[in-house]
Design a protein around this motif. Structure first.
Motif, short mmCIF file in Angstrom:
data_model
loop_
_atom_site.label_atom_id
_atom_site.label_comp_id
_atom_site.label_asym_id
_atom_site.label_seq_id
_atom_site.Cartn_x
_atom_site.Cartn_y
_atom_site.Cartn_z
N THR A 132 -4.90 10.84 0.36
CA THR A 132 -5.61 12.43 -0.93
C THR A 132 -4.25 12.79 -1.47
O THR A 132 -2.66 12.63 0.14
CB THR A 132 -6.62 13.05 0.11
OG1 THR A 132 -5.46 13.48 1.73
CG2 THR A 132 -7.37 12.80 0.41
N SER A 151 0.84 -1.43 -0.54
CA SER A 151 0.46 0.26 -0.21
C SER A 151 0.99 1.18 0.06
O SER A 151 2.09 1.56 -0.49
CB SER A 151 -0.36 -0.11 1.73
OG SER A 151 -1.98 -1.32 1.05
N ASN A 187 -1.60 7.29 -9.34
CA ASN A 187 -2.65 6.18 -9.86
C ASN A 187 -3.09 5.64 -8.36
O ASN A 187 -2.00 4.80 -7.77
CB ASN A 187 -1.77 4.89 -10.44
CG ASN A 187 -1.31 5.41 -12.01
OD1 ASN A 187 -1.85 5.79 -12.66
ND2 ASN A 187 0.15 5.24 -11.89
N PRO A 188 -4.06 5.23 -8.57
CA PRO A 188 -5.01 4.60 -7.07
C PRO A 188 -4.34 3.60 -7.01
O PRO A 188 -3.89 2.71 -7.59
CB PRO A 188 -6.83 4.24 -7.50
CG PRO A 188 -6.38 4.94 -9.05
CD PRO A 188 -5.39 5.18 -9.36
N TYR A 189 -4.56 3.11 -5.85
CA TYR A 189 -3.67 2.36 -4.68
C TYR A 189 -4.95 1.44 -4.06
O TYR A 189 -4.98 2.81 -3.01
CB TYR A 189 -2.66 1.42 -5.00
CG TYR A 189 -1.97 2.72 -4.35
CD1 TYR A 189 -1.47 3.06 -2.81
CD2 TYR A 189 -1.28 3.85 -4.94
CE1 TYR A 189 -0.98 4.76 -1.91
CE2 TYR A 189 -0.60 5.31 -5.17
CZ TYR A 189 -0.71 5.28 -3.31
OH TYR A 189 0.39 5.93 -3.01
N PRO A 224 -8.50 6.57 2.94
CA PRO A 224 -8.11 7.29 2.10
C PRO A 224 -6.71 7.85 1.71
O PRO A 224 -6.46 8.77 2.08
CB PRO A 224 -10.08 7.56 1.83
CG PRO A 224 -10.57 7.44 2.56
CD PRO A 224 -9.19 6.33 3.85
N VAL A 261 0.59 9.54 -5.68
CA VAL A 261 -1.26 9.64 -6.25
C VAL A 261 -1.72 9.66 -7.63
O VAL A 261 -3.29 9.55 -7.68
CB VAL A 261 -1.99 11.43 -5.00
CG1 VAL A 261 -1.63 11.07 -3.73
CG2 VAL A 261 -0.99 12.13 -5.80
N ASN A 275 -5.27 0.92 0.35
CA ASN A 275 -4.92 1.46 1.52
C ASN A 275 -6.09 1.45 2.28
O ASN A 275 -7.14 1.96 1.81
CB ASN A 275 -4.45 3.02 0.91
CG ASN A 275 -3.25 3.44 2.35
OD1 ASN A 275 -2.18 2.12 2.69
ND2 ASN A 275 -4.30 3.97 2.66
#
Length: 358
Positions: free
Chosen positions: A336, A237, A327-329, A334, A325, A331
């Motif tokens: 930000t 993460s 590319n989403p991954y 959240p 941030v 965790n």
């Protein structure tokens, strides 16, 4: 109640114990390999050549060019040499750099890798590969790069300096930390993560105090094995995303970067990961705030505690936050851009880790 899970065991042979490197020729022979390329870093060349000498006619050559983050130009050179020599396998001697170079060859040519770790990196236990090109580190998973055999000999870690022992060990602890709050965590992986973290946290102060303490070295390597297996079995993460971005973009040293970032990434995630906090508290001897306890441990070990010490400029904070941030991954909390920037500023300055706003 135990939540539903899927656990996929990875095929791997592990040989562990003082002096077992003497069995390496038998391991290579049992795999049917007759021309292996020995890989190591320039700093480990003497060890690499000693391993090649022990392998005798089964060693096709030695390439002592492994580097952090596996630059693609080094990977290309290794792949070409393996082809020129007609190598049918690789023996990677050293830390994550050597193992990573072996994985790069396996990814291209499908050659089996035998790993002989001399640090606590844990890469030898995973099917994860990484290559750095033009300041960007790409990673992926492919079972072809998973070493087929790993020879853990604590005697080979006796020469690892105190500072490198500390940062390499904290790097391994980071695998356990993220495995404990991974979206695909399983009961067996959580057990390995807690025990791996416990073993390393117990061993590292003894290793730093007396590098010749073979019992401490063995316990640290045992912990690193477990933590590496956790890394192989779960999704990493925020912590690993930040470290890959810092390493690939700024060429910061791999293990020290993990040592600095770990307490801050954990402090960010602790409010959303009570199960992980409970397990880490047990592993750390009852510490109520694992993030703060790991930061204090790094200080006692003499490990760096700020990204500034590692050469990062304060002006790089915003650029790294943007990349981290992009590319989403997965965790537990959240992620930000403002939260990551705040985390990085604290890590850059070396401040004690504190819970951060999302």
């Amino acid at each position: 109640m135990i939540a539903p899970f899927t656990y996929q065991a990875l095929p791997m042979r592990v040989v562990f114990g003082p002096g077992v490197v003497a069995r390496l020729p038998d391991e290579v022979a049992a795999l049917g390999l007759t021309r292996v390329l020995v890989l190591c870093s320039p700093e480990q060349e003497d060890t690499g050549r000693a391993v090649a000498a022990a392998l005798g006619d089964r060693a096709a050559g030695v390439l002592a060019e492994a580097r952090m983050h596996v630059p693609v130009e080094v990977a290309t050179r290794a792949r070409e040499l393996a082809r020129e020599l007609g190598a049918d396998g690789c023996v990677a001697v050293g830390g994550g750099s050597a193992v990573g170079l072996g994985k790069a060859i396996a990814l291209e040519h499908g050659l089996p890798v035998v790993a002989v770790p001399t640090t606590y990196a844990g890469s030898e236990m995973t099917p994860v590969w990484g290559l750095t090109e033009a300041g960007e580190k790409r990673t992926g998973r492919d079972v072809r790069v998973l070493p087929v055999s790993v020879v853990y000999d604590p005697e080979l870690t006796l020469g690892l300096p105190p500072g490198m022992s500390a940062t390499s060990g904290l790097n391994a602890v980071a695998h356990a930390v993220e495995g404990l709050y991974a979206p695909d965590a399983t009961p067996i992986v959580s057990l390995m993560a807690e025990e791996g973290a416990r073993a390393l946290v117990a061993a590292l102060p003894r290793v730093v105090a007396d590098g010749a303490d073979l019992d401490a070295r063995a316990e640290a390597q045992y912990g690193a094995w477990l933590c590496g297996a956790v890394l192989a079995a779960t999704t990493m993460s925020l912590h690993h995303k930040l470290c890959h971005t810092l390493g690939g973009t700024l060429d910061l040293p791999h293990a020290p970067t993990h040592a600095v970032v770990l307490p801050h990434a954990l402090a960010f995630n602790q409010p959303a990961a009570p199960g992980a906090v409970a397990a880490l508290s047990r592993a750390l001897g009852g510490a109520p705030d694992p993030a703060r306890a790991l930061w204090e441990l790094a200080g006692r070990l003499g490990a760096p505690r700020s990204l500034r010490e590692l050469g990062m400029a304060e002006g790089d904070v915003d650029r790294i936050a943007d990349l981290a941030v992009a590319n989403p991954y997965a965790n537990p909390r959240p992620v930000t851009r403002d939260g990551v920037a705040a985390l990085l500023r604290a890590a850059w300055a070396g401040e004690p880790p504190e819970p951060l706003p999302v």
